[in-house]
Each structure stands twice: as C-alpha cells, then as structure tokens.
Design an enzyme around this catalytic site. Structure first.
Site, PDB file in Angstrom:
ATOM      1  N   CYS A 242      -5.560  -2.836   2.905  1.00  0.00           N
ATOM      2  CA  CYS A 242      -5.062  -2.587   3.951  1.00  0.00           C
ATOM      3  C   CYS A 242      -6.503  -2.958   5.018  1.00  0.00           C
ATOM      4  O   CYS A 242      -6.935  -3.815   5.334  1.00  0.00           O
ATOM      5  CB  CYS A 242      -4.277  -1.287   4.350  1.00  0.00           C
TER       6      CYS A 242
ATOM      7  N   GLU B  78       0.774  -1.201   0.009  1.00  0.00           N
ATOM      8  CA  GLU B  78      -0.034   0.041  -0.092  1.00  0.00           C
ATOM      9  C   GLU B  78       1.085   1.326  -0.217  1.00  0.00           C
ATOM     10  O   GLU B  78       1.866   1.324   0.718  1.00  0.00           O
ATOM     11  CB  GLU B  78      -0.826  -0.150   0.991  1.00  0.00           C
TER      12      GLU B  78
ATOM     13  N   LYS C 180      -9.743   2.762  -1.870  1.00  0.00           N
ATOM     14  CA  LYS C 180      -9.882   2.088  -0.571  1.00  0.00           C
ATOM     15  C   LYS C 180     -11.178   2.409  -0.060  1.00  0.00           C
ATOM     16  O   LYS C 180     -11.409   3.751   0.186  1.00  0.00           O
ATOM     17  CB  LYS C 180      -8.698   2.603   0.185  1.00  0.00           C
TER      18      LYS C 180
END
Length: 259
Positions: A144, A44, A110
């Site tokens: 994540c 990431e 995200k």
C-alpha cells in the site's frame, strides 16, 4: 523457468475485524478460479481490513490465517500473497506473506507505515526489501503506502514483477492509478496492484481500481471499480526481455544505495 506467469487478482470487500468471515469469503473466491494459476493476490490486511485495533485481532505466524493460506496454496497449487496483522516478539507488524504450495513462507514487513491513519503508532515498520524467486520469476512484493516512495521500489535487482497489496481509499485513488503506472514505466517491470472495495468499519470508502500494467505502463487488466471481481492475467517474459533489450532504460539508472 516459465515463460509465462499466470496471476489471479481478487478485488473484494472485507469484513471489519473478522478473520473467520474473511477466510470464508476468500475461500469461496479462490474456489471460483476455474483455471490453474501460479499466484493468487489478496488485498492488504485481507483478514481484518485496515484497522489499528491490532491488539484485538492480531495473529501469530502459527495462527489460523497463516495455516489457511498454506492449505489454500497446497490445494490450488498456487502461491498465495496478502498481508496480515502479525504479533511477534511483543510487536505488531503489517506483514505480507508469500505462501508457496510447498508450505514455504516468505515475509515482508511494510516499510512505510501510514502516518495519516496512525499506523506508525501501532505497527513496527519493516527495514528489509525482499526479492522472491518463484518459477524462474523475480518478484518484489510491497504494501500500500510503499507505493508513494519510488526509491524503495527502485529496480536495482532486475526483478520482473512488482506487486502491491493495498487498502487505498477512494478519495486518493487518482494517486493509486497514477503511481502504479509510474512504477511500471520507471522500473520496466510488470506491476500488479490489488486493492479492496466497499466501506470499512470507519465508513471509509474504497473503489478498488485494481490493475496490472506492463513494462511500458499499458493496462493489461479489466477489473472494474467498485465491483468484487476475480481476474486472471498472463505475464509474458518475452515482453520484458524485448523492451528491456530494445530500450535499455535500466542501464542508465543512477548509482546510489538506500541506507
């Protein structure tokens, strides 16, 4: 359609807020991959590390790092995946890019911004889950903190591979290890998790613990914690088909839609 998918995972330290240095770093690591692979997975925010200083280091989709990913994909013949800080329409995104050798780019913003670090105050959350089809494989890419939310990763699309790119700190690495394994088991999917190592600019430590799990939750990778390392793992379609047909757990999933 390929019966195998060769995935190279790169567990690395990251230079703080320094895209140029990180591009150089990953150029060297990609060059070290001696065998042909289908996908190369980076962590990431691989160009900057996990910083909230988006205004200083954000790039556009026409920027140097996106161009670098296209060049590396073309040169290696492998798709490159990782997330970047992207500025678009006056908003910042923690955007995952899947860049194919053809230059084609697929993106995922995200969904779950990390409120503990204030990510929600800087970055605009995404709202769309994507499923990529590459060489006959269906891939779900996530970022994540998304790992903590199983409903978002729920395998209603019959994807084959779930990929997480991360900057997941050492103090909570037990959750990382446990949840990656759980996502593989509950979705009957290969799961690839690539995390960074080292200290970031805020002196937060990362142990890596990058791993690949099969559909039964068995670890099939050997990357060591705290070490910069590149590993190639071969995913087998026959493994997915055998256990899904034998156990049929996905046939019994609950019927609901996430709004």
């Amino acid at each position: 359609m390929q019966d195998q998918l060769k995935v190279a995972i790169i567990q690395s330290d990251l230079a703080w807020e320094n895209p140029k240095q990180n591009r150089k770093l990953f150029s060297e690591k990609i060059k070290s991959i001696a065998k042909a692979v289908d996908i190369i997975v980076l962590p990431e925010m691989f160009a900057t590390a996990f910083t909230m200083n988006a205004k200083a280091v954000a790039e556009t989709m026409e920027g140097k790092t996106v161009s670098w990913m296209q060049k590396k994909a073309l040169k290696t013949g492998a798709a490159i995946i990782g997330s970047l800080i992207i500025l678009e329409n006056n908003k910042y995104y923690n955007r995952l890019l899947f860049v194919e050798p053809s230059g084609s780019i697929s993106t995922y913003d995200k969904r779950h911004t990390f409120t503990l670090a204030g990510e929600h105050k800087v970055f605009t959350a995404g709202s769309k889950k994507i499923i990529l089809e590459y060489k006959g494989w269906k891939i779900c890419p996530l970022v994540c903190y998304d790992l903590r939310f199983p409903v978002w990763a729920r395998n209603v699309e019959n994807y084959d591979v779930l990929i997480y790119v991360a900057n997941w700190p050492k103090p909570r690495v037990v959750a990382w290890d446990t949840l990656l394994k759980a996502r593989a088991i509950e979705n009957m999917s290969y799961v690839v998790g690539v995390n960074r190592v080292g200290l970031d600019g805020l002196q937060i430590e990362y142990s890596g613990n990058s791993a690949v799990y099969d559909v039964l939750g068995n670890a099939i990778s050997n990357i060591k914690p705290h070490k910069e390392q590149v590993e190639i793992i071969t995913l087998e379609r026959s493994h997915i088909n055998y256990y899904r047909n034998k156990l049929k757990f996905l046939d019994d999933k609950d019927a609901f839609t996430l709004i």
